[in-house]
Design a protein around this motif. Structure first.
Motif, PDB file in Angstrom:
ATOM      1  N   THR A 186       0.813  -1.218   0.000  1.00  0.00           N
ATOM      2  CA  THR A 186       0.000   0.000   0.000  1.00  0.00           C
ATOM      3  C   THR A 186       0.852   1.275   0.000  1.00  0.00           C
ATOM      4  OG1 THR A 186      -0.121   0.200   2.427  1.00  0.00           O
ATOM      5  CG2 THR A 186      -1.703  -1.268   1.359  1.00  0.00           C
ATOM      6  N   ASP A 196       2.729   2.880  -2.054  1.00  0.00           N
ATOM      7  CA  ASP A 196       2.792   3.797  -3.195  1.00  0.00           C
ATOM      8  C   ASP A 196       1.474   4.489  -3.489  1.00  0.00           C
ATOM      9  OD1 ASP A 196       5.473   3.229  -3.587  1.00  0.00           O
ATOM     10  OD2 ASP A 196       5.065   1.576  -4.969  1.00  0.00           O
ATOM     11  N   ILE A 197       0.445   4.243  -2.679  1.00  0.00           N
ATOM     12  CA  ILE A 197      -0.849   4.903  -2.883  1.00  0.00           C
ATOM     13  C   ILE A 197      -0.733   6.334  -2.376  1.00  0.00           C
ATOM     14  CG2 ILE A 197      -3.309   4.869  -2.336  1.00  0.00           C
ATOM     15  CD1 ILE A 197      -3.066   1.847  -1.946  1.00  0.00           C
ATOM     16  N   GLU A 198      -0.913   7.288  -3.257  1.00  0.00           N
ATOM     17  CA  GLU A 198      -0.633   8.691  -2.921  1.00  0.00           C
ATOM     18  C   GLU A 198      -1.707   9.284  -2.004  1.00  0.00           C
ATOM     19  OE1 GLU A 198      -0.430  12.925  -2.976  1.00  0.00           O
ATOM     20  OE2 GLU A 198      -2.065  11.774  -3.874  1.00  0.00           O
ATOM     21  N   ASP A 199      -2.947   8.990  -2.262  1.00  0.00           N
ATOM     22  CA  ASP A 199      -4.030   9.559  -1.457  1.00  0.00           C
ATOM     23  C   ASP A 199      -4.072   8.887  -0.083  1.00  0.00           C
ATOM     24  OD1 ASP A 199      -7.022   9.331  -0.457  1.00  0.00           O
ATOM     25  OD2 ASP A 199      -6.925  11.093  -1.749  1.00  0.00           O
ATOM     26  N   PRO A 200      -3.944   9.644   1.026  1.00  0.00           N
ATOM     27  CA  PRO A 200      -3.857   9.028   2.349  1.00  0.00           C
ATOM     28  C   PRO A 200      -5.112   8.279   2.769  1.00  0.00           C
ATOM     29  CG  PRO A 200      -4.041  11.411   2.539  1.00  0.00           C
ATOM     30  CD  PRO A 200      -3.812  11.116   1.099  1.00  0.00           C
ATOM     31  N   GLU A 211      -7.235   6.732   0.689  1.00  0.00           N
ATOM     32  CA  GLU A 211      -7.249   5.487  -0.077  1.00  0.00           C
ATOM     33  C   GLU A 211      -6.171   4.522   0.429  1.00  0.00           C
ATOM     34  OE1 GLU A 211      -9.703   4.645  -2.037  1.00  0.00           O
ATOM     35  OE2 GLU A 211     -10.501   6.585  -1.397  1.00  0.00           O
ATOM     36  N   ARG A 212      -5.034   5.065   0.854  1.00  0.00           N
ATOM     37  CA  ARG A 212      -3.998   4.201   1.426  1.00  0.00           C
ATOM     38  C   ARG A 212      -4.483   3.582   2.735  1.00  0.00           C
ATOM     39  NH1 ARG A 212       1.411   6.957   3.036  1.00  0.00           N
ATOM     40  NH2 ARG A 212       0.926   8.018   1.082  1.00  0.00           N
ATOM     41  N   GLU A 265      -3.063  12.920   7.976  1.00  0.00           N
ATOM     42  CA  GLU A 265      -2.711  13.410   6.643  1.00  0.00           C
ATOM     43  C   GLU A 265      -3.964  13.568   5.779  1.00  0.00           C
ATOM     44  OE1 GLU A 265      -0.614  14.785   3.398  1.00  0.00           O
ATOM     45  OE2 GLU A 265      -0.035  14.636   5.513  1.00  0.00           O
ATOM     46  N   ARG A 298      -5.471  17.082   4.053  1.00  0.00           N
ATOM     47  CA  ARG A 298      -5.805  17.202   2.630  1.00  0.00           C
ATOM     48  C   ARG A 298      -7.305  17.368   2.400  1.00  0.00           C
ATOM     49  NH1 ARG A 298      -1.892  13.334  -0.994  1.00  0.00           N
ATOM     50  NH2 ARG A 298       0.001  13.464   0.286  1.00  0.00           N
ATOM     51  N   ARG A 319      -9.663  15.236   3.165  1.00  0.00           N
ATOM     52  CA  ARG A 319     -10.330  13.972   2.790  1.00  0.00           C
ATOM     53  C   ARG A 319     -11.127  13.383   3.950  1.00  0.00           C
ATOM     54  NH1 ARG A 319     -11.632  11.764  -0.545  1.00  0.00           N
ATOM     55  NH2 ARG A 319     -10.391  10.030  -1.313  1.00  0.00           N
TER      56      ARG A 319
END
Length: 209
Positions: free
Chosen positions: A84, A86-90, A92-93, A151, A155, A157
């Protein structure tokens, strides 16, 4: 005549492979027999190695236990955390991390469920180096969840009024209950229930952005 400087002997490759085999077997057995239940004798029997061969790798039971914990952490990281990363959106990670945790249970990476759930319950009242290391690892997992939540809030989210420590605790509780019920009943339906609970809670906390 002066003697040539001594060079440090490097571990033989076959010795390193044997040690890895031992520790991976120990990590799996610990989720069934308990970390305290692992002995040089039963581990040697399980992997088909002599007791003397095992003693050559570990000087004491505690050393074996600590090395088993580190190997379990490497396995857990490789199965749950690293996929997980490399998933940029925290947010979604975070979702992917929770899903990966449940997936490693369903795929029976460890025979008896999550290694760390097992050993946390086993060593919570046993002071010493093994419990100390387990506590550090557990705090690291909780901190990872909290950092992703924070995080995601930065952002926009996740809602700003969510307490990262509280939300991380709730998410972890769903995962732990999913693990316990899955192992007890040998029924993946409990993992699916945990996945649904996790998604519902994160949907509640999300801003919809």
């Amino acid at each position: 005549m002066s003697q040539p400087p001594k060079t440090e002997r490097k571990p033989r490759a076959d010795g390193l492979r044997s040690r890895e085999t031992i520790l991976r077997a120990a990590a799996g057995l610990a989720t069934v027999d308990g970390l305290e239940g692992i002995s040089i004798g039963n581990l040697a029997s399980h992997i088909g190695m002599s007791k003397s061969g095992l003693y050559a790798h570990f000087a004491s039971k505690e050393e074996l236990q600590l090395a088993t914990v580190e190997t379990a952490l490497e396995i857990f990281s490789g199965e749950v955390v690293e996929p997980t990363a490399d998933i940029e959106d925290p947010l979604e990670r975070l979702r992917a991390l929770c899903a990966a945790f449940l997936s490693h249970l369903e795929r029976r990476v460890f025979q008896g469920g999550c290694f760390f759930v097992s050993v946390e319950a086993e060593f919570d009242t046993h002071p010493g180096p093994v419990r100390d290391r387990i506590r550090v690892i557990q705090r690291g997992w909780s901190r990872r969840l909290q950092q992703l939540i924070a995080e995601a809030q930065r952002r926009g989210r996740l809602r700003a009024d969510e307490d990262p420590a509280q939300l991380a605790f709730e998410l972890d509780a769903y995962m732990l209950m999913g693990n316990t019920s899955f192992v007890l009943h040998d029924d993946a339906a409990f993992l699916h229930r945990a996945a649904e609970a996790l998604e519902r809670r994160l949907d509640e906390a999300a801003t919809g952005v």
